[in-house]
Design a protein around this motif. Structure first.
Motif, mmCIF file in Angstrom:
data_model
loop_
_atom_site.group_PDB
_atom_site.id
_atom_site.type_symbol
_atom_site.label_atom_id
_atom_site.label_comp_id
_atom_site.label_asym_id
_atom_site.label_seq_id
_atom_site.Cartn_x
_atom_site.Cartn_y
_atom_site.Cartn_z
ATOM 1 N N ILE A 1 0.855 -1.189 0.000
ATOM 2 C CA ILE A 1 0.000 0.000 0.000
ATOM 3 C C ILE A 1 0.889 1.236 0.000
ATOM 4 C CG2 ILE A 1 -0.197 -0.148 2.525
ATOM 5 C CD1 ILE A 1 -2.833 1.373 0.196
ATOM 6 N N ARG A 2 0.567 2.176 -0.866
ATOM 7 C CA ARG A 2 1.288 3.455 -0.931
ATOM 8 C C ARG A 2 0.275 4.592 -0.992
ATOM 9 N NH1 ARG A 2 6.441 4.036 -4.543
ATOM 10 N NH2 ARG A 2 7.362 3.634 -2.490
ATOM 11 N N LEU A 3 0.345 5.467 -0.003
ATOM 12 C CA LEU A 3 -0.500 6.653 0.037
ATOM 13 C C LEU A 3 0.377 7.883 -0.156
ATOM 14 C CD1 LEU A 3 -2.644 5.847 3.224
ATOM 15 C CD2 LEU A 3 -3.083 5.152 0.866
ATOM 16 N N ALA A 4 -0.044 8.793 -1.010
ATOM 17 C CA ALA A 4 0.722 10.007 -1.265
ATOM 18 C C ALA A 4 -0.222 11.209 -1.300
ATOM 19 C CB ALA A 4 1.491 9.898 -2.576
ATOM 20 N N GLY A 5 -0.083 12.103 -0.328
ATOM 21 C CA GLY A 5 -0.845 13.348 -0.309
ATOM 22 C C GLY A 5 -2.345 13.168 -0.182
ATOM 23 N N ILE A 6 -2.778 12.166 0.596
ATOM 24 C CA ILE A 6 -4.210 11.866 0.693
ATOM 25 C C ILE A 6 -4.931 12.950 1.492
ATOM 26 C CG2 ILE A 6 -5.941 10.267 1.611
ATOM 27 C CD1 ILE A 6 -4.471 9.306 -0.900
ATOM 28 N N ARG A 7 -5.947 13.524 0.863
ATOM 29 C CA ARG A 7 -6.811 14.503 1.520
ATOM 30 C C ARG A 7 -8.267 14.046 1.384
ATOM 31 N NH1 ARG A 7 -4.373 19.346 2.764
ATOM 32 N NH2 ARG A 7 -2.202 19.506 2.034
ATOM 33 N N LYS A 8 -9.053 14.358 2.393
ATOM 34 C CA LYS A 8 -10.475 14.027 2.351
ATOM 35 C C LYS A 8 -11.274 15.176 2.933
ATOM 36 C CE LYS A 8 -14.180 11.532 1.818
ATOM 37 N NZ LYS A 8 -14.700 11.223 0.458
ATOM 38 N N ILE B 1 3.321 0.822 3.293
ATOM 39 C CA ILE B 1 3.379 -0.400 4.102
ATOM 40 C C ILE B 1 3.845 -1.527 3.197
ATOM 41 C CG2 ILE B 1 2.117 -2.014 5.562
ATOM 42 C CD1 ILE B 1 0.156 0.187 6.212
ATOM 43 N N ALA B 2 4.901 -2.201 3.617
ATOM 44 C CA ALA B 2 5.497 -3.261 2.813
ATOM 45 C C ALA B 2 4.866 -4.607 3.135
ATOM 46 C CB ALA B 2 6.996 -3.317 3.070
ATOM 47 N N ALA B 3 5.077 -5.574 2.264
ATOM 48 C CA ALA B 3 4.621 -6.933 2.508
ATOM 49 C C ALA B 3 5.240 -7.442 3.805
ATOM 50 C CB ALA B 3 5.017 -7.839 1.343
ATOM 51 N N GLY B 4 4.416 -8.072 4.641
ATOM 52 C CA GLY B 4 4.888 -8.624 5.898
ATOM 53 C C GLY B 4 4.916 -7.657 7.053
ATOM 54 N N LEU C 1 -3.377 -7.352 1.615
ATOM 55 C CA LEU C 1 -3.497 -6.314 2.640
ATOM 56 C C LEU C 1 -4.638 -6.663 3.579
ATOM 57 C CD1 LEU C 1 -2.807 -3.445 3.752
ATOM 58 C CD2 LEU C 1 -4.450 -2.541 2.085
ATOM 59 N N ILE C 2 -4.372 -6.633 4.892
ATOM 60 C CA ILE C 2 -5.397 -6.840 5.903
ATOM 61 C C ILE C 2 -5.619 -5.518 6.625
ATOM 62 C CG2 ILE C 2 -6.094 -8.114 7.968
ATOM 63 C CD1 ILE C 2 -5.790 -9.888 5.560
ATOM 64 N N LEU C 3 -6.863 -5.058 6.678
ATOM 65 C CA LEU C 3 -7.231 -3.846 7.395
ATOM 66 C C LEU C 3 -8.100 -4.238 8.583
ATOM 67 C CD1 LEU C 3 -8.168 -1.505 4.408
ATOM 68 C CD2 LEU C 3 -5.967 -1.676 5.603
ATOM 69 N N ALA C 4 -7.743 -3.753 9.765
ATOM 70 C CA ALA C 4 -8.483 -4.109 10.976
ATOM 71 C C ALA C 4 -8.803 -2.847 11.765
ATOM 72 C CB ALA C 4 -7.666 -5.075 11.829
ATOM 73 N N ASP C 5 -10.081 -2.611 12.002
ATOM 74 C CA ASP C 5 -10.535 -1.424 12.729
ATOM 75 C C ASP C 5 -10.986 -1.845 14.121
ATOM 76 O OD1 ASP C 5 -11.327 1.061 13.481
ATOM 77 O OD2 ASP C 5 -12.857 1.322 11.932
ATOM 78 N N GLU C 6 -10.135 -1.617 15.109
ATOM 79 C CA GLU C 6 -10.414 -1.988 16.506
ATOM 80 C C GLU C 6 -10.900 -3.441 16.608
ATOM 81 O OE1 GLU C 6 -9.745 -0.424 19.147
ATOM 82 O OE2 GLU C 6 -9.498 1.669 18.605
ATOM 83 N N VAL D 1 -0.703 -15.104 11.531
ATOM 84 C CA VAL D 1 -1.105 -15.204 10.121
ATOM 85 C C VAL D 1 -0.310 -14.216 9.273
ATOM 86 C CG1 VAL D 1 -3.000 -14.760 8.527
ATOM 87 C CG2 VAL D 1 -3.399 -16.112 10.592
ATOM 88 N N ASN D 2 -0.120 -13.005 9.802
ATOM 89 C CA ASN D 2 0.667 -11.990 9.093
ATOM 90 C C ASN D 2 2.077 -12.495 8.803
ATOM 91 O OD1 ASN D 2 2.806 -9.785 10.460
ATOM 92 N ND2 ASN D 2 1.844 -9.081 8.582
ATOM 93 N N ARG D 3 2.700 -13.134 9.768
ATOM 94 C CA ARG D 3 4.065 -13.623 9.590
ATOM 95 C C ARG D 3 4.113 -14.794 8.619
ATOM 96 N NH1 ARG D 3 5.116 -13.014 15.990
ATOM 97 N NH2 ARG D 3 6.242 -11.026 15.975
ATOM 98 N N GLU D 4 3.122 -15.674 8.719
ATOM 99 C CA GLU D 4 3.125 -16.861 7.866
ATOM 100 C C GLU D 4 2.848 -16.523 6.408
ATOM 101 O OE1 GLU D 4 0.355 -19.633 9.401
ATOM 102 O OE2 GLU D 4 1.608 -20.234 11.096
ATOM 103 N N ARG D 5 1.911 -15.609 6.174
ATOM 104 C CA ARG D 5 1.462 -15.320 4.817
ATOM 105 C C ARG D 5 2.175 -14.132 4.183
ATOM 106 N NH1 ARG D 5 -4.583 -16.976 3.517
ATOM 107 N NH2 ARG D 5 -4.706 -18.905 4.716
ATOM 108 N N GLY D 6 2.851 -13.323 4.991
ATOM 109 C CA GLY D 6 3.565 -12.181 4.450
ATOM 110 C C GLY D 6 2.670 -11.071 3.959
ATOM 111 N N SER D 7 1.416 -11.044 4.444
ATOM 112 C CA SER D 7 0.510 -9.969 4.062
ATOM 113 C C SER D 7 0.860 -8.704 4.840
ATOM 114 C CB SER D 7 -0.940 -10.368 4.365
ATOM 115 O OG SER D 7 -1.065 -10.784 5.715
#
Length: 228
Positions: free
Chosen positions: A6-13, A33-36, A168-173, A193-199
């Motif tokens: 994932i790469r975010l550059a100059g994100i505005r909302k 955010i890099a793999a793993g 990519l795994i996204l987790a909100d609370e 799981v993150n370590r095993e799968r490298g996500s």
């Protein structure tokens, strides 16, 4: 260096654009955010964390800036393309599990595959059964969500998020509604799981104990990243 997941550059909302009450919530966010990698996003309520997570998850469009997921620029995708990219590359885990009450744990875990293919397949069922075994729920696959504890429901949600092998795994609370012991178990499972799968994993949390166990933490205050 390898391409970030994932790469975010100059994100505005901004909301209410063009009106007298136009408000900018995010003010130029840059983040790779890099793999793993397992990254915590922390900060006070109202700082913009959930808004950023929704944008990263392609549930909302940014007002400005660039989002790349697995090398694909989201700006080049129409709504159908964003849906395909989201379903293929992103897994979601929320504080409230959003399991479908009429379906069993197995059927809920299979849901991303059903959505992707328009039907259940033997391959999806086999993958879902293996994931439920992996999260310790093999014997509960036939149960409906209301027959499972909060921690068990969150384990089903994790299995569902992993079904299609997202980058990519996204987790909100994801542990915010659980007791400390169960929260620690769920976090440990996600970390394993993150370590095993490298996500790549981005987790919003208010729990400093969990943030300290991540690879790094980024702090959001008033719509800006203050520390990394």
């Amino acid at each position: 260096m390898a391409q970030p997941v994932i790469r975010l550059a100059g994100i505005r909302k901004s909301y209410n654009i063009g009106t007298e009450v136009e408000t900018e919530i995010l003010h130029g966010i840059d983040l790779d955010i890099a793999a793993g990698e397992f990254v915590a996003l922390i900060g006070p309520s109202g700082s913009g964390k959930s808004t950023l997570l929704n944008i990263v998850g392609l549930l909302e469009r940014a007002t400005a800036g660039r989002i790349e997921i697995d090398g694909i620029d989201s700006a080049t995708q129409d709504d159908a393309g964003l849906t395909r990219l989201r379903n293929r590359s992103i897994g979601f885990v929320f504080q409230f599990h959003h399991l479908l009450p009429a379906f069993s744990a197995l059927e809920n875990a299979m849901m991303p595959g059903i959505i992707a293919e328009g039907r259940a397949t033997d391959a999806h069922e086999a993958a879902a059964r293996e994931l439920l075994r992996r999260v310790g729920l093999e014997a509960h696959s036939h149960k409906k969500p209301n027959q499972l504890s909060g921690g068990q429901q969150q384990r089903v949600a994790i299995a569902r998020a992993l079904l299609l092998g997202p980058r990519l795994i996204l987790a909100d609370e994801p542990t915010g509604n659980l007791d400390t012991h169960t929260a620690d178990e769920i976090f440990a499972l996600m970390r394993e799981v993150n370590r095993e799968r490298g996500s790549a994993c981005l987790i919003v949390t208010h729990d400093p104990r969990l943030a300290e166990r991540c690879d790094r933490a980024v702090t959001m205050i008033d719509g800006r990243l203050r520390a990394d």
